[in-house]
Design an enzyme around this catalytic site. Structure first.
Site, mmCIF file in Angstrom:
data_model
loop_
_atom_site.group_PDB
_atom_site.id
_atom_site.type_symbol
_atom_site.label_atom_id
_atom_site.label_comp_id
_atom_site.label_asym_id
_atom_site.label_seq_id
_atom_site.Cartn_x
_atom_site.Cartn_y
_atom_site.Cartn_z
ATOM 1 N N CYS A 85 -38.485 40.373 -6.836
ATOM 2 C CA CYS A 85 -37.952 39.347 -7.738
ATOM 3 C C CYS A 85 -38.365 39.651 -9.180
ATOM 4 O O CYS A 85 -39.236 40.490 -9.435
ATOM 5 C CB CYS A 85 -38.428 37.955 -7.321
ATOM 6 N N ASP A 144 -32.107 22.410 3.457
ATOM 7 C CA ASP A 144 -32.501 22.186 2.058
ATOM 8 C C ASP A 144 -33.949 21.743 2.071
ATOM 9 O O ASP A 144 -34.416 21.186 3.074
ATOM 10 C CB ASP A 144 -31.670 21.078 1.388
ATOM 11 N N CYS A 193 -42.303 42.233 -2.888
ATOM 12 C CA CYS A 193 -41.191 41.437 -3.413
ATOM 13 C C CYS A 193 -40.558 42.129 -4.618
ATOM 14 O O CYS A 193 -41.236 42.775 -5.411
ATOM 15 C CB CYS A 193 -41.709 40.061 -3.810
ATOM 16 N N CYS A 226 -42.149 39.344 -9.808
ATOM 17 C CA CYS A 226 -42.971 40.402 -9.220
ATOM 18 C C CYS A 226 -42.719 41.754 -9.874
ATOM 19 O O CYS A 226 -43.600 42.609 -9.903
ATOM 20 C CB CYS A 226 -42.741 40.471 -7.713
ATOM 21 N N ASP A 266 -26.787 14.354 -1.224
ATOM 22 C CA ASP A 266 -27.243 13.458 -0.171
ATOM 23 C C ASP A 266 -26.699 12.069 -0.500
ATOM 24 O O ASP A 266 -25.999 11.882 -1.495
ATOM 25 C CB ASP A 266 -28.766 13.496 -0.038
ATOM 26 N N SER A 267 -27.011 11.087 0.329
ATOM 27 C CA SER A 267 -26.367 9.784 0.183
ATOM 28 C C SER A 267 -27.216 8.783 -0.580
ATOM 29 O O SER A 267 -26.773 7.692 -0.890
ATOM 30 C CB SER A 267 -26.089 9.205 1.565
ATOM 31 N N GLY A 268 -28.448 9.153 -0.866
ATOM 32 C CA GLY A 268 -29.366 8.200 -1.464
ATOM 33 C C GLY A 268 -30.160 7.424 -0.422
ATOM 34 O O GLY A 268 -31.152 6.780 -0.758
ATOM 35 N N GLY A 269 -29.740 7.508 0.828
ATOM 36 C CA GLY A 269 -30.413 6.748 1.888
ATOM 37 C C GLY A 269 -31.893 7.074 1.974
ATOM 38 O O GLY A 269 -32.748 6.189 1.905
ATOM 39 N N PHE A 270 -32.195 8.342 2.088
ATOM 40 C CA PHE A 270 -33.578 8.755 2.257
ATOM 41 C C PHE A 270 -34.453 8.264 1.111
ATOM 42 O O PHE A 270 -35.530 7.705 1.324
ATOM 43 C CB PHE A 270 -33.660 10.281 2.365
ATOM 44 N N HIS A 281 -39.965 33.158 -8.026
ATOM 45 C CA HIS A 281 -40.474 33.923 -6.884
ATOM 46 C C HIS A 281 -40.248 33.184 -5.564
ATOM 47 O O HIS A 281 -39.764 33.766 -4.586
ATOM 48 C CB HIS A 281 -41.959 34.235 -7.047
ATOM 49 N N GLN A 323 -29.551 10.266 13.469
ATOM 50 C CA GLN A 323 -30.933 9.789 13.458
ATOM 51 C C GLN A 323 -31.424 9.648 14.904
ATOM 52 O O GLN A 323 -30.859 10.283 15.793
ATOM 53 C CB GLN A 323 -31.028 8.452 12.686
#
Lengths: 372, 372
Positions: free
Chosen positions: B306, B266, B304, B309, B93-97, B335, B189
């Site tokens: 995994c 994400d 499941c 599990c 990501d850009s760091g903006g958030f 999990h 945005q």
């Protein structure tokens, strides 16, 4: 079946020896180091990872599991092996050491020890019989007798009184214990007093156990004094029984212990210092969280082939630890356990080749030079 | 080479589609969910474990890596892939958030954002150019433009002003960015205002990016409003470019996003709730740390497959979490990521079979019933 022990090779120039410890969950080669899984898990690791770094037998703590989640719960789960998904041998301590470490939170009588939980302050009572009951519920392969472990330094008088109570408790453990697929080891006490060590060993051997632990060492006394006690005590243990030095795991003490005839070790040291950002290397301890490693793109130990050293740099591991990321202490834990378990492998190889004393000298020379 | 995208299949009854995102570090099938590795590690996991649970592309955070260990250090280490030993695709990501989440610790101007580190309070300045420089040093496969992400709710006036600045910043990113093996995605945005979403999308498409993210959603607005924004915004993104919905990862939102034409997601949700002792199951969220699971010897999710599990019980995992043992949150993390990544696999399968709407209905019906 129960646990049995066979000495397969004896060194000519020292008391070092090779052996096979057969348990209901498999056979391990001795001398063996047991990683510690205090609360039913070797901290940060899966059972597969413990096996991958060379772990074959682990130790778990009766005191902790009794308090949380409770031995009854673990019995209902099918025993500790199933509960934690470890199918190799497990040794459980008796809770004695932990209970006596609680200091003002406990009171000792002939009957047993009254103590308060370090978790919630609730009151509990541990006796030799209770320690057996709990360990039988856990279903470990090797159980330990309930002992009193005096701190260092303690007066001769107190140590004497304490070891005699420990012998009486050992007898009560022996009498109460009945679980065919679980062996019971006695714990020799006696502090740093040779005659008391002899008395304790002789009393326990008279009762008769499947193995004998040397307890109450590595509790603050100088290392040379510990080595002297081993020199003196080991001859009183029957040759055909496993000898277990409790709570010892630094490379120098492992080497000196093996040379003095010790077959089994356990210690939190490798896993505990890992979580503080320190690692063992062929050139001594390295504090990877130190600033000097920020841009060091070499592995923790250039001579190591563990997962951490094959895939990551000191720089990355330092970053993870500084940032509080769990992968950091997972990697240092993997490395440290691999290091110690690999050391034991090399020790067994050296005994087999008749050069354990030379190996000890060579190892310690490099180890004392300090990290590259 | 740079990242390219091909739509391989379109659903007839919704905007869902299948695609291939080719990057210098391999090709991933879309729709894809990217596990979050904020500080250069997917919390608690090794890269091999991320791959084992089905992770193919991960996200890492520019803001965090810039502050610690620093992008220059990572460049010296050979880039983020080598630093963290992950050879699959990485999106940064850009760091903006993050910078805008700092609240009173930051000041915005046309030039960029002045902010204080959450670690040590030191002062820093991020501009579109700086965000590009840092991401070029990290060497991610996909970089994001530096945007402003207004909180919810914000006034139309503020969102309007902010999106226009975001467009100007996107242009500056585009002009400054030069790294042949790194693609640049723009971030749309516009808050919850359809006309502003359109304006933002059109301005970014005019500048021209390799992909388009929809930012500023899942920040507190009702889910229906988010879905409306997706319905409205997606048509303004060119068909042949990947569409990435940032910060979304709950099962319902993933399904609704896919159906509205989203290709990439994400979210920290699966890994974050895992560390709080909560797991996702086919029957909804289960808080395994609750007392009711103390003696529950069944797996986290009976449906499941995994690692957690297949090998451990709710009872054991609850014990580990209550005792503060790291293996506990390792298992819940494994999990939860497996659950979400498996969901995406089933989603792709359903799109391929033309029954994504039916799949969504069936999945949500069971999911809302509550855990067994």
């Amino acid at each position: 079946m129960t646990t049995s022990f066979t000495v397969t090779h004896k060194d000519g120039a020292s008391r070092a020896r090779l052996g096979l410890l057969k348990t209901p969950h498999g056979t391990v080669h001795t001398p063996v180091f047991m990683p510690v899984g205090t609360q039913g898990t070797v901290k940060t690791m899966t059972p597969e990872e413990v096996r991958d770094v060379g772990g074959r037998m682990i130790l778990s703590n009766t005191y902790h599991l009794y308090l949380r989640p409770g031995h009854e719960l673990i019995r209902e789960a099918g025993g500790l092996h199933r509960f934690m998904n470890w199918d190799g041998p497990i040794l459980t301590d008796s809770g004695g050491f932990q209970v006596f470490s609680l200091g003002p939170l406990r009171k000792v009588s002939e009957e047993g020890v009254c103590f308060r939980s370090h978790i919630d302050g609730s009151e509990h009572f541990f006796s030799p019989e209770k320690a057996m009951e709990v360990q039988m519920s856990l279903g470990s392969d090797v159980a330990m007798t309930f002992d009193e472990c005096p701190p260092y330094p303690s007066s001769r008088e107190y140590v004497h009184e304490s070891l005699e109570r420990t012998s009486r408790w050992a007898k009560r453990c022996r009498d109460f214990h009945r679980k065919e697929d679980q062996s019971l080891f006695g714990i020799i006490q006696g502090g740093v007093f040779p005659e008391l060590r002899r008395q304790s060993a002789q009393e326990l051997v008279k009762i008769g156990f499947a193995g004998y632990a040397i307890g109450g060492l590595s509790v603050g006394e100088p290392k040379n004094l510990m080595y002297e006690m081993l020199d003196f005590t080991v001859p009183f243990i029957p040759e055909d029984k496993p000898r277990y030095l409790m709570g010892v795991g630094s490379p120098d003490c492992l080497l000196e212990g093996v040379i003095r005839g010790i077959d089994m070790f356990d210690c939190v040291l490798p896993t505990r210092i890992a979580r503080n950002g320190s690692v063992l290397t062929r050139r001594g301890k390295l504090v990877v969280r130190n600033a000097e490693y920020a841009r060091d793109f070499s592995p923790l130990d250039p001579d190591c082939e563990c997962y951490a050293c094959r895939n990551y740099t000191r720089s990355y591991i330092r970053h993870l630890i500084k940032a509080g990321e769990i992968l950091g202490i997972r990697l240092t834990t993997i490395h440290n356990l691999y290091f110690v378990l690999r050391l034991l492998e090399e020790i067994r190889e050296a005994i087999r080749n008749g050069n354990i004393l030379q190996y000890r000298n060579d190892f310690m020379k490099a180890y004392q030079e300090g990290p590259l």
